[in-house]
Design a protein around this motif. Sequence first.
Motif, short mmCIF file in Angstrom:
data_model
loop_
_atom_site.label_atom_id
_atom_site.label_comp_id
_atom_site.label_asym_id
_atom_site.label_seq_id
_atom_site.Cartn_x
_atom_site.Cartn_y
_atom_site.Cartn_z
N GLN A 204 -25.38 -17.10 -3.55
CA GLN A 204 -24.32 -16.28 -2.95
C GLN A 204 -24.77 -14.83 -2.83
O GLN A 204 -24.50 -14.17 -1.81
CB GLN A 204 -23.04 -16.38 -3.76
N ASP A 205 -25.44 -14.32 -3.85
CA ASP A 205 -25.95 -12.95 -3.79
C ASP A 205 -26.97 -12.80 -2.66
O ASP A 205 -26.96 -11.82 -1.91
CB ASP A 205 -26.57 -12.54 -5.13
N GLN A 206 -27.87 -13.79 -2.55
CA GLN A 206 -28.86 -13.76 -1.48
C GLN A 206 -28.18 -13.83 -0.12
O GLN A 206 -28.60 -13.15 0.82
CB GLN A 206 -29.85 -14.91 -1.65
N LEU A 207 -27.15 -14.64 -0.01
CA LEU A 207 -26.43 -14.76 1.25
C LEU A 207 -25.77 -13.43 1.62
O LEU A 207 -25.82 -13.02 2.79
CB LEU A 207 -25.37 -15.86 1.14
N GLN A 208 -25.20 -12.76 0.64
CA GLN A 208 -24.59 -11.44 0.91
C GLN A 208 -25.65 -10.45 1.37
O GLN A 208 -25.42 -9.67 2.30
CB GLN A 208 -23.88 -10.91 -0.35
N THR A 209 -26.82 -10.49 0.73
CA THR A 209 -27.91 -9.60 1.13
C THR A 209 -28.35 -9.90 2.56
O THR A 209 -28.55 -8.98 3.37
CB THR A 209 -29.11 -9.75 0.16
N VAL A 210 -28.49 -11.18 2.89
CA VAL A 210 -28.89 -11.57 4.24
C VAL A 210 -27.83 -11.13 5.25
O VAL A 210 -28.16 -10.64 6.34
CB VAL A 210 -29.13 -13.09 4.31
N LYS A 211 -26.56 -11.26 4.89
CA LYS A 211 -25.48 -10.83 5.79
C LYS A 211 -25.56 -9.32 6.04
O LYS A 211 -25.39 -8.86 7.18
CB LYS A 211 -24.11 -11.19 5.21
N ARG A 212 -25.79 -8.56 4.95
CA ARG A 212 -25.92 -7.11 5.11
C ARG A 212 -27.11 -6.75 6.00
O ARG A 212 -27.02 -5.90 6.88
CB ARG A 212 -26.04 -6.42 3.75
N LEU A 213 -28.25 -7.41 5.75
CA LEU A 213 -29.45 -7.14 6.56
C LEU A 213 -29.21 -7.53 8.02
O LEU A 213 -29.64 -6.81 8.94
CB LEU A 213 -30.65 -7.91 6.00
N LEU A 214 -28.54 -8.64 8.23
CA LEU A 214 -28.25 -9.09 9.59
C LEU A 214 -27.32 -8.10 10.29
O LEU A 214 -27.54 -7.77 11.47
CB LEU A 214 -27.62 -10.48 9.57
N ALA A 215 -26.31 -7.61 9.58
CA ALA A 215 -25.40 -6.62 10.18
C ALA A 215 -26.17 -5.34 10.53
O ALA A 215 -25.96 -4.77 11.61
CB ALA A 215 -24.26 -6.32 9.21
N ALA A 216 -27.06 -4.91 9.64
CA ALA A 216 -27.86 -3.71 9.92
C ALA A 216 -28.77 -3.95 11.11
O ALA A 216 -28.92 -3.09 11.99
CB ALA A 216 -28.68 -3.33 8.69
N GLN A 217 -29.37 -5.13 11.17
CA GLN A 217 -30.27 -5.46 12.28
C GLN A 217 -29.48 -5.52 13.60
O GLN A 217 -29.96 -5.05 14.63
CB GLN A 217 -30.96 -6.80 12.02
N GLN A 218 -28.28 -6.07 13.55
CA GLN A 218 -27.45 -6.13 14.75
C GLN A 218 -27.07 -4.72 15.21
O GLN A 218 -27.06 -4.43 16.41
CB GLN A 218 -26.21 -6.98 14.52
N ALA A 219 -26.76 -3.85 14.26
CA ALA A 219 -26.43 -2.46 14.61
C ALA A 219 -27.65 -1.77 15.25
O ALA A 219 -27.51 -1.05 16.25
CB ALA A 219 -25.97 -1.71 13.37
N ASP A 220 -28.83 -2.00 14.66
CA ASP A 220 -30.05 -1.42 15.24
C ASP A 220 -30.30 -1.97 16.64
O ASP A 220 -30.67 -1.22 17.56
CB ASP A 220 -31.27 -1.72 14.35
#
Length: 164
Positions: free
Chosen positions: A93-109
């Motif tokens: 779950q922690d890894q999934l949250q990290t991946v979600k955050r990274l994905l959101a940052a990547q989408q913003a970029d």
Amino acid sequence: MIDLAEDTPSNPLLRLGAQPIALTAAALLLLIAGVTSIAIWRAYTGSAPEADRVVASRQLQARTAQASEQLVEKTKGLEATQQESIDQLQVVQDQLQTVKRLLAAQQADTKRLSEQVATLNESIDGLRQSFASARATEAETPSVTRRKPARHRVHASARKRSHG
């Protein structure tokens, strides 16, 4: 009646019937002796089945205790396995949250870069239009008004120096 008196001593059953207490006492003594003999006989010969019952009961208790201990051990093992699964799930779950955050940052970029590319495309289109209109304007003006090529200017400045 004298005849009855004479018959009584010759018949022993009639004499016992005349004393019912003695008959009851004798029957009671026989009954007690029988029960006592059965109890003594069972005490000597019946002790083996009693001992077998005790041994069987103890074996059953031992098996029950052993099964109970095994059940406790398996329960502890299941608890440990369950806790490990919970821990692993928490890590996932922690890894999934990290991946979600990274994905959101990547989408913003990606969105920011897309906007920049769109702005650059608009600028390029503006420059193309400007260049095209400059060419069109240049083509419409007479060739006389055009500037002299750079080589004529160079020759002209060289003449001025040589005359001067």
